[in-house]
Design a protein around this motif. Structure first.
Motif, mmCIF file in Angstrom:
data_model
loop_
_atom_site.group_PDB
_atom_site.id
_atom_site.type_symbol
_atom_site.label_atom_id
_atom_site.label_comp_id
_atom_site.label_asym_id
_atom_site.label_seq_id
_atom_site.Cartn_x
_atom_site.Cartn_y
_atom_site.Cartn_z
ATOM 1 N N LEU A 37 0.828 -1.202 0.000
ATOM 2 C CA LEU A 37 0.000 0.000 0.000
ATOM 3 C C LEU A 37 0.863 1.253 0.000
ATOM 4 O O LEU A 37 0.651 2.166 -0.799
ATOM 5 N N ALA A 38 1.844 1.313 0.868
ATOM 6 C CA ALA A 38 2.717 2.494 0.958
ATOM 7 C C ALA A 38 3.456 2.728 -0.359
ATOM 8 O O ALA A 38 3.549 3.869 -0.838
ATOM 9 N N ARG A 39 3.973 1.672 -0.949
ATOM 10 C CA ARG A 39 4.704 1.800 -2.219
ATOM 11 C C ARG A 39 3.770 2.233 -3.349
ATOM 12 O O ARG A 39 4.133 3.047 -4.192
ATOM 13 N N ALA A 40 2.562 1.671 -3.361
ATOM 14 C CA ALA A 40 1.591 2.027 -4.396
ATOM 15 C C ALA A 40 1.187 3.501 -4.290
ATOM 16 O O ALA A 40 1.088 4.201 -5.305
ATOM 17 N N LEU A 41 0.982 3.974 -3.081
ATOM 18 C CA LEU A 41 0.630 5.385 -2.880
ATOM 19 C C LEU A 41 1.749 6.305 -3.350
ATOM 20 O O LEU A 41 1.500 7.320 -4.011
ATOM 21 N N ARG A 42 2.992 5.940 -3.032
ATOM 22 C CA ARG A 42 4.139 6.753 -3.483
ATOM 23 C C ARG A 42 4.242 6.746 -5.000
ATOM 24 O O ARG A 42 4.499 7.786 -5.620
ATOM 25 N N ALA A 43 4.073 5.592 -5.619
ATOM 26 C CA ALA A 43 4.179 5.483 -7.079
ATOM 27 C C ALA A 43 3.112 6.328 -7.765
ATOM 28 O O ALA A 43 3.411 7.072 -8.709
ATOM 29 N N ALA A 44 1.884 6.237 -7.307
ATOM 30 C CA ALA A 44 0.789 6.977 -7.926
ATOM 31 C C ALA A 44 1.015 8.481 -7.837
ATOM 32 O O ALA A 44 0.698 9.219 -8.774
ATOM 33 N N ALA A 45 1.590 8.926 -6.736
ATOM 34 C CA ALA A 45 1.816 10.363 -6.538
ATOM 35 C C ALA A 45 2.846 10.934 -7.506
ATOM 36 O O ALA A 45 2.905 12.148 -7.689
ATOM 37 N N GLU A 104 -20.923 -11.770 -28.546
ATOM 38 C CA GLU A 104 -20.457 -10.397 -28.793
ATOM 39 C C GLU A 104 -21.467 -9.663 -29.658
ATOM 40 O O GLU A 104 -21.956 -10.200 -30.651
ATOM 41 N N GLN A 105 -21.767 -8.425 -29.250
ATOM 42 C CA GLN A 105 -22.719 -7.598 -29.987
ATOM 43 C C GLN A 105 -22.441 -6.128 -29.754
ATOM 44 O O GLN A 105 -21.982 -5.740 -28.679
ATOM 45 N N PRO A 106 -22.706 -5.305 -30.770
ATOM 46 C CA PRO A 106 -22.541 -3.864 -30.579
ATOM 47 C C PRO A 106 -23.628 -3.329 -29.647
ATOM 48 O O PRO A 106 -24.741 -3.859 -29.616
ATOM 49 N N VAL A 107 -23.281 -2.318 -28.891
ATOM 50 C CA VAL A 107 -24.234 -1.635 -28.011
ATOM 51 C C VAL A 107 -24.004 -0.141 -28.137
ATOM 52 O O VAL A 107 -22.932 0.303 -28.584
ATOM 53 N N GLY A 108 -25.014 0.621 -27.736
ATOM 54 C CA GLY A 108 -24.826 2.059 -27.682
ATOM 55 C C GLY A 108 -23.673 2.356 -26.748
ATOM 56 O O GLY A 108 -23.522 1.693 -25.722
ATOM 57 N N PRO A 109 -22.839 3.324 -27.065
ATOM 58 C CA PRO A 109 -21.602 3.512 -26.301
ATOM 59 C C PRO A 109 -21.798 3.979 -24.862
ATOM 60 O O PRO A 109 -22.748 4.684 -24.549
ATOM 61 N N VAL A 110 -20.873 3.531 -24.038
ATOM 62 C CA VAL A 110 -20.693 4.057 -22.688
ATOM 63 C C VAL A 110 -19.338 4.743 -22.733
ATOM 64 O O VAL A 110 -18.314 4.100 -22.971
ATOM 65 N N ALA A 111 -19.342 6.056 -22.562
ATOM 66 C CA ALA A 111 -18.102 6.809 -22.721
ATOM 67 C C ALA A 111 -17.995 7.879 -21.642
ATOM 68 O O ALA A 111 -19.006 8.392 -21.156
ATOM 69 N N TRP A 112 -16.766 8.199 -21.290
ATOM 70 C CA TRP A 112 -16.493 9.274 -20.347
ATOM 71 C C TRP A 112 -15.051 9.709 -20.491
ATOM 72 O O TRP A 112 -14.236 9.005 -21.080
ATOM 73 N N LYS A 113 -14.753 10.845 -19.943
ATOM 74 C CA LYS A 113 -13.375 11.322 -19.908
ATOM 75 C C LYS A 113 -12.795 10.928 -18.562
ATOM 76 O O LYS A 113 -13.312 11.328 -17.517
ATOM 77 N N ALA A 114 -11.736 10.126 -18.590
ATOM 78 C CA ALA A 114 -11.059 9.726 -17.351
ATOM 79 C C ALA A 114 -10.266 10.932 -16.850
ATOM 80 O O ALA A 114 -9.289 11.339 -17.475
ATOM 81 N N ARG A 115 -10.716 11.497 -15.749
ATOM 82 C CA ARG A 115 -10.082 12.688 -15.168
ATOM 83 C C ARG A 115 -9.307 12.361 -13.893
ATOM 84 O O ARG A 115 -8.657 13.222 -13.322
ATOM 85 N N GLU A 116 -9.408 11.091 -13.453
ATOM 86 C CA GLU A 116 -8.696 10.658 -12.254
ATOM 87 C C GLU A 116 -8.573 9.146 -12.257
ATOM 88 O O GLU A 116 -9.268 8.453 -13.000
ATOM 89 N N PHE A 117 -7.683 8.651 -11.426
ATOM 90 C CA PHE A 117 -7.581 7.219 -11.184
ATOM 91 C C PHE A 117 -7.552 7.008 -9.693
ATOM 92 O O PHE A 117 -7.262 7.937 -8.924
ATOM 93 N N VAL A 118 -7.931 5.806 -9.271
ATOM 94 C CA VAL A 118 -8.086 5.533 -7.845
ATOM 95 C C VAL A 118 -7.381 4.236 -7.463
ATOM 96 O O VAL A 118 -7.169 3.356 -8.291
ATOM 97 N N VAL A 129 -12.081 3.630 -1.291
ATOM 98 C CA VAL A 129 -11.074 4.400 -2.017
ATOM 99 C C VAL A 129 -9.951 4.759 -1.046
ATOM 100 O O VAL A 129 -10.177 5.448 -0.051
ATOM 101 N N LEU A 130 -8.745 4.280 -1.338
ATOM 102 C CA LEU A 130 -7.580 4.561 -0.488
ATOM 103 C C LEU A 130 -6.735 5.701 -1.021
ATOM 104 O O LEU A 130 -5.911 6.251 -0.299
ATOM 105 N N GLY A 131 -6.931 6.053 -2.269
ATOM 106 C CA GLY A 131 -6.199 7.158 -2.877
ATOM 107 C C GLY A 131 -6.879 7.560 -4.166
ATOM 108 O O GLY A 131 -7.505 6.736 -4.849
ATOM 109 N N ARG A 132 -6.769 8.835 -4.490
ATOM 110 C CA ARG A 132 -7.396 9.382 -5.687
ATOM 111 C C ARG A 132 -6.434 10.428 -6.257
ATOM 112 O O ARG A 132 -5.982 11.306 -5.516
ATOM 113 N N TRP A 133 -6.125 10.329 -7.554
ATOM 114 C CA TRP A 133 -5.182 11.238 -8.194
ATOM 115 C C TRP A 133 -5.776 11.784 -9.476
ATOM 116 O O TRP A 133 -6.326 11.039 -10.282
#
Length: 174
Positions: free
Chosen positions: A56-64, A139-153, A166-170
């Motif tokens: 956890l500590a290493r992952a938090l440092r890496a993400a930052a 497998e079949q086409p569907v109407g899209p699900v789309a968004w702009k990724a503005r953060e990762f967690v 959620v342990l961290g958000r960047w």
């Protein structure tokens, strides 16, 4: 034991759209499983295994250390993944490369490795799991699900409770 993973979470409108799609696919294919709650929908980037304080500590440092641009995420196909389990994941995916998402995952993987966190750098199929059911959906086409990724967690999966913490958000730039 709880597990730890990095993920992208859809914006609320996209999550709502994904749940609507799941309900439509349930009805069309006579599926019995319930759709994943909108709050639990995510695209896993890197699974880090069991929750350990050192990891956890290493992952938090890496993400930052990351300074990456925001990017579009778009899924427009639905299918059931093959699985050894009794219940197969019904997922949204995109047969296109989703290169910005792939690039971000790679960048995150490098940062994690540099901070001493073991990650799987092998094959990666970006997807959003809608539900798990014994019946397969072709497998079949569907109407899209789309968004702009503005953060990762960084999420902690509470084993047996069906929820995440959620342990961290960047932020992603842009």
């Amino acid at each position: 034991m709880d597990s730890l993973f990095f993920a992208l979470q859809p914006e609320p409108a996209a999550a709502g759209r994904a749940v609507e799609l799941a309900e439509g696919l349930r009805a069309a294919h006579d599926l019995k499983a319930q759709a994943t709650d909108a709050q639990r929908l995510h695209v896993t980037l890197h699974h880090l295994g069991a929750l350990r304080q050192e990891t956890l500590a290493r992952a938090l440092r890496a993400a930052a250390t990351l300074d990456c641009p925001a990017f579009e995420v778009r899924f427009d196909m639905a299918t059931s993944f093959k699985s050894g389990a009794k219940k197969r994941p019904l997922v949204l995916l995109n047969r296109e490369a989703l290169q910005p998402l792939q690039d971000f995952r790679s960048t995150l993987g490098v940062a994690l490795s540099l901070h001493g966190v073991d990650v799987d750098t092998g094959s990666f199929t970006p997807h959003l799991t809608l539900l798990r059911d014994a019946r397969a959906v072709p497998e079949q086409p569907v109407g899209p699900v789309a968004w702009k990724a503005r953060e990762f967690v960084l999420l902690q999966s509470l084993v047996g409770q069906g929820r995440y913490v959620v342990l961290g958000r960047w932020p992603l730039n842009g």
